[in-house]
Write a protein that holds these residues in place. Structure first.
Motif, PDB file in Angstrom:
ATOM      1  N   CYS A 140     -13.825 -28.836 -12.820  1.00  0.00           N
ATOM      2  CA  CYS A 140     -13.863 -30.059 -12.016  1.00  0.00           C
ATOM      3  C   CYS A 140     -12.490 -30.720 -12.066  1.00  0.00           C
ATOM      4  CB  CYS A 140     -14.927 -30.980 -12.619  1.00  0.00           C
ATOM      5  SG  CYS A 140     -15.236 -32.458 -11.640  1.00  0.00           S
TER       6      CYS A 140
ATOM      7  N   ALA B 262     -14.751 -30.710  -3.653  1.00  0.00           N
ATOM      8  CA  ALA B 262     -15.343 -31.530  -4.704  1.00  0.00           C
ATOM      9  C   ALA B 262     -15.085 -32.979  -4.356  1.00  0.00           C
ATOM     10  CB  ALA B 262     -14.710 -31.203  -6.049  1.00  0.00           C
ATOM     11  N   LYS B 263     -15.898 -33.866  -4.927  1.00  0.00           N
ATOM     12  CA  LYS B 263     -15.860 -35.316  -4.763  1.00  0.00           C
ATOM     13  C   LYS B 263     -16.462 -35.737  -3.421  1.00  0.00           C
ATOM     14  CE  LYS B 263     -12.144 -38.363  -3.422  1.00  0.00           C
ATOM     15  NZ  LYS B 263     -10.758 -38.308  -3.118  1.00  0.00           N
ATOM     16  N   THR B 264     -16.634 -34.758  -2.505  1.00  0.00           N
ATOM     17  CA  THR B 264     -17.318 -35.052  -1.257  1.00  0.00           C
ATOM     18  C   THR B 264     -18.807 -34.871  -1.506  1.00  0.00           C
ATOM     19  OG1 THR B 264     -15.423 -34.121  -0.150  1.00  0.00           O
ATOM     20  CG2 THR B 264     -17.380 -34.414   1.183  1.00  0.00           C
ATOM     21  N   ARG B 265     -19.639 -35.656  -0.811  1.00  0.00           N
ATOM     22  CA  ARG B 265     -21.082 -35.487  -0.981  1.00  0.00           C
ATOM     23  C   ARG B 265     -21.527 -34.196  -0.283  1.00  0.00           C
ATOM     24  NH1 ARG B 265     -22.805 -40.046  -3.399  1.00  0.00           N
ATOM     25  NH2 ARG B 265     -21.164 -41.608  -3.386  1.00  0.00           N
TER      26      ARG B 265
ATOM     27  N   SER C 276     -13.834 -41.755  -7.669  1.00  0.00           N
ATOM     28  CA  SER C 276     -13.646 -40.374  -7.215  1.00  0.00           C
ATOM     29  C   SER C 276     -14.321 -39.371  -8.134  1.00  0.00           C
ATOM     30  CB  SER C 276     -12.157 -40.029  -7.149  1.00  0.00           C
ATOM     31  OG  SER C 276     -11.504 -40.930  -6.298  1.00  0.00           O
TER      32      SER C 276
ATOM     33  N   MET D 257     -21.880 -36.708  -5.015  1.00  0.00           N
ATOM     34  CA  MET D 257     -20.522 -36.170  -4.908  1.00  0.00           C
ATOM     35  C   MET D 257     -20.473 -34.864  -5.680  1.00  0.00           C
ATOM     36  SD  MET D 257     -17.863 -39.264  -5.503  1.00  0.00           S
ATOM     37  CE  MET D 257     -18.632 -40.192  -6.798  1.00  0.00           C
ATOM     38  N   PHE D 258     -19.919 -33.838  -5.101  1.00  0.00           N
ATOM     39  CA  PHE D 258     -19.872 -32.556  -5.783  1.00  0.00           C
ATOM     40  C   PHE D 258     -18.762 -32.511  -6.816  1.00  0.00           C
ATOM     41  CE2 PHE D 258     -22.458 -29.038  -3.725  1.00  0.00           C
ATOM     42  CZ  PHE D 258     -23.491 -29.907  -3.468  1.00  0.00           C
ATOM     43  N   PHE D 259     -19.045 -31.832  -7.903  1.00  0.00           N
ATOM     44  CA  PHE D 259     -17.983 -31.523  -8.844  1.00  0.00           C
ATOM     45  C   PHE D 259     -17.355 -30.216  -8.383  1.00  0.00           C
ATOM     46  CE2 PHE D 259     -20.788 -28.397 -10.451  1.00  0.00           C
ATOM     47  CZ  PHE D 259     -22.031 -28.988 -10.453  1.00  0.00           C
TER      48      PHE D 259
ATOM     49  N   PRO E  82     -17.146 -37.432  -9.732  1.00  0.00           N
ATOM     50  CA  PRO E  82     -18.559 -37.181  -9.460  1.00  0.00           C
ATOM     51  C   PRO E  82     -19.430 -37.333 -10.712  1.00  0.00           C
ATOM     52  CG  PRO E  82     -17.307 -35.123  -9.377  1.00  0.00           C
ATOM     53  CD  PRO E  82     -16.306 -36.234  -9.559  1.00  0.00           C
TER      54      PRO E  82
ATOM     55  N   PRO F 241     -11.468 -33.709  -9.371  1.00  0.00           N
ATOM     56  CA  PRO F 241     -11.147 -34.797  -8.442  1.00  0.00           C
ATOM     57  C   PRO F 241     -10.438 -35.993  -9.082  1.00  0.00           C
ATOM     58  CG  PRO F 241     -13.360 -34.019  -8.063  1.00  0.00           C
ATOM     59  CD  PRO F 241     -12.886 -33.342  -9.303  1.00  0.00           C
TER      60      PRO F 241
END
Ligand SMILES: Cc1cc2nc3c(=O)[nH]c(=O)nc-3n(C[C@H](O)[C@H](O)[C@H](O)COP(=O)(O)OP(=O)(O)OC[C@H]3O[C@@H](n4cnc5c(N)ncnc54)[C@H](O)[C@@H]3O)c2cc1C
Ligand code: SF4
Ligand code: SF4
Lengths: 159, 363
Positions: A38, B57-60, A76, B48-50, A78, A40
């Motif tokens: 991960c 990532a961070k987008t739903r 930001s 939000m995706f990892f 998740p 972001p």
């Protein structure tokens, strides 16, 4: 214990905080303890203050010289694992992510909650921001008593 | 009979990305999905995706689906989309039978990419057929697609990422999650997701399972019990909760019945979620020009399904004679992205599974 119950130990928590002297200015505190694929937080920081490195599974590291406490990484992430912390005279100011409805409103007093989900005191809501770039995760700025610096993690509405 | 060089079965992230790369290479294809809306699992994901931002990532999830659909939609002359169409048969001469609007259609293909995703595992316990007991996928469809709450008080079984994330979504919908139980001694999914639940007051009970559901017409109560280190029930540790719903999230298993039907060599690999097709490092199964990617080749994440889809789309088109202008460069890039995603401790299971499957690290 984090692995069994889902909450970090005191040692884990304090290892993620910078020295209190540094917190006279707002800084990001990242509670991401595990090597997960991960990143972001690091790609979202406009000041390049968070490094993960080549292996996306590395744990994020904050460069406190670069971090301005802007809070962009907070909404930001998740995993909702980041907050911004700033130490004042007798209070601590936090910026936390919040994804429930109803959202808090400025000047309301909500319950301050710790990592186990227990109420520890009060949190004064200073500011609530939500713009398009935040993509539905609100950023809530709160004031809590200084003694809760390593305990406070989120807010709950009085039921 | 319709004739088409390339047919892609399944329009989740893997299938969509395969279609996009095929189109970029100039290869036309039919993309078939049994749902009315393309996007697979993604359309149910409001979180939000990892993962890496390279794979959105961070987008739903639901917004990632929109992006991938737009990518495919920009090649209308090359990619033909069949929605509400279920592939019911696949035969060794590459004939595909599709049930579409109550009609059976046949397609003769030269190459087929199977990207059918996964199905949920079930759990055996007393009264597990009472109304009010749902799989995590059904709960998500109810909540996030139809806006219906599955109940007011729910217990979640399973602490993998799906159990953790769906619990959080239930709380966001105003459902009380009374407990999350997990049979193994440690939380299975990412601790950041578990910490989110805990701070909002959800108790997480590891070494604990469901003993039985109680209810006349529907679930009224559930009894849990603690397990010892050998996974045996410890008498006297039963606990009863009043609930009106139970959500089961004990894992997924690859949906590979079409591949078994056509005679692909299959292997049971628990690390990958069950029975999976044996593939070479180009995602090709034991049958020439039959490919597999995404969760149907082994349970992983959307991030890896996206990259696998791209890779498979590139390779299948190239073998059909349409080589992407940046073929070699892209193959390298996608392979290193997959390697990077699977590098950490959570990727260890996948790495081991792929090794057992036959040594191809990027299957
Ligand atoms: C609750 C939850 C949370 C998740 N969170 C994340 C996350 O944060 N980050 C992440 O990277 N991943 C996440 N994932 C995982 C991710 O959603 C999946 O790994 C991914 O969707 C797999 O993609 P796929 O294309 O292989 O399969 P799917 O998305 O399952 O798509 C398969 C498609 O094939 C279709 N299909 C199946 N059989 C047939 C047939 N016979 N005929 C026609 N069509 C057929 C189905 O209708 C479906 O549309 C999550 C999953 C869940 C359930
Ligand atoms: S608070 Fe702002 S400056 Fe500091 S790490 Fe986060 S995004 Fe970067
Ligand atoms: S975005 Fe959040 S969960 Fe992901 S690595 Fe950064 S801190 Fe951890």
């Amino acid at each position: 214990m984090l692995e069994r119950d889902g909450y970090a130990t005191h040692e884990q928590i304090s290892s993620r905080f910078p020295k209190v002297e540094l917190l006279v200015k707002p800084k990001a505190v990242i509670e991401c303890y595990e090597n997960i694929p991960c990143n972001p937080c690091s790609t979202s920081c406009p000041f390049n203050a968070i490094t993960i490195g080549k292996d996306i599974n590395n744990i994020p590291q904050v460069d406190y010289d670069k971090c301005t406490g802007c809070g962009i990484c907070v909404h930001s992430c998740p995993g909702l694992a980041i907050m911004v912390c700033e130490v004042l005279a007798d209070k601590v100011r936090f910026k936390i992510p919040y994804e429930f409805l109803p959202r808090p409103i400025e000047n309301e007093v909500w319950q301050a909650v710790n990592r186990k989900g227990d109420v520890i005191g009060e949190a004064l809501i200073e500011k609530v921001s939500l713009n398009n770039r935040q993509d539905r995760t609100a950023l809530v700025q709160v004031l809590v008593n200084k003694e809760f610096i390593y305990e406070f993690v989120t807010i709950r509405r009085e039921s | 009979m319709i004739s088409k060089d390339l047919v892609i079965i399944g329009g989740g992230p893997a299938g969509l990305c395969a279609a996009r790369m095929a189109a970029e290479a100039g290869q036309s294809a039919i993309l078939i999905d049994r749902n009315a809306k393309l996007g697979g699992q993604l359309i149910k994901q409001t979180h939000m995706f990892f993962g890496s931002e390279k794979q959105y990532a961070k987008t739903r999830g639901i917004d990632i689906a929109k992006k991938l659909l737009d990518d495919v939609g920009s090649y209308p002359e090359l990619i033909e989309v069949w929605e509400d169409a279920t592939v019911v048969g696949l035969y060794p001469d590459k004939v595909i039978t599709v049930l579409k609007q109550e009609k059976y259609l046949k397609i003769q293909a030269k190459a087929i990419i199977v990207a059918t995703g996964a199905s949920e595992k079930v759990l055996a316990f007393e009264n597990n057929d009472l109304p009010g007991i749902y799989g995590a996928g059904a709960v998500q469809t109810l909540m996030n697609v139809y806006g219906v709450k599955p109940g007011n008080k729910i217990i979640m079984v399973g602490s993998g990422n799906i159990g953790l994330i769906v619990s959080y979504q239930l709380m966001q919908a105003g459902v009380e999650v009374v407990s999350l139980v997990e049979a193994s001694p440690n939380i299975g999914g990412y601790k950041v997701h578990a910490a989110k639940l805990r701070r909002y007051g959800v108790e997480i009970n590891t070494s604990c399972t469901i003993k039985k559901a109680i209810g006349k017409e529907a679930v009224e109560k559930v009894v849990t019990i603690k397990l010892d280190e050998n996974w045996n029930e410890i008498p006297g540790t039963e606990k009863t909760y009043e609930v009106d719903a139970i959500c089961i999230a004990v894992g997924l298993t690859p949906l590979t019945s079409l591949l078994s039907m056509i005679g692909c060599e299959m292997k049971y690999i628990s690390e990958l979620g069950g029975l999976v097709p044996v593939t070479n490092k180009y995602h090709e199964t034991s049958i020439d020009n039959i490919y597999v990617c995404g969760d149907s080749s082994g349970i992983e994440e959307a991030s890896s399904a996206i990259v696998e889809g791209y890779l498979t789309g590139l390779i299948a088109s190239s073998k059909l004679g349409k080589k992407h202008p940046k073929f070699a460069e892209l193959v390298d890039d996608f392979q290193s992205q997959l390697e990077n995603l699977r590098n950490g401790p959570f990727g260890a299971k996948i790495r081991q599974g792929l090794k057992k499957l036959g040594g191809s690290v990027d299957a």
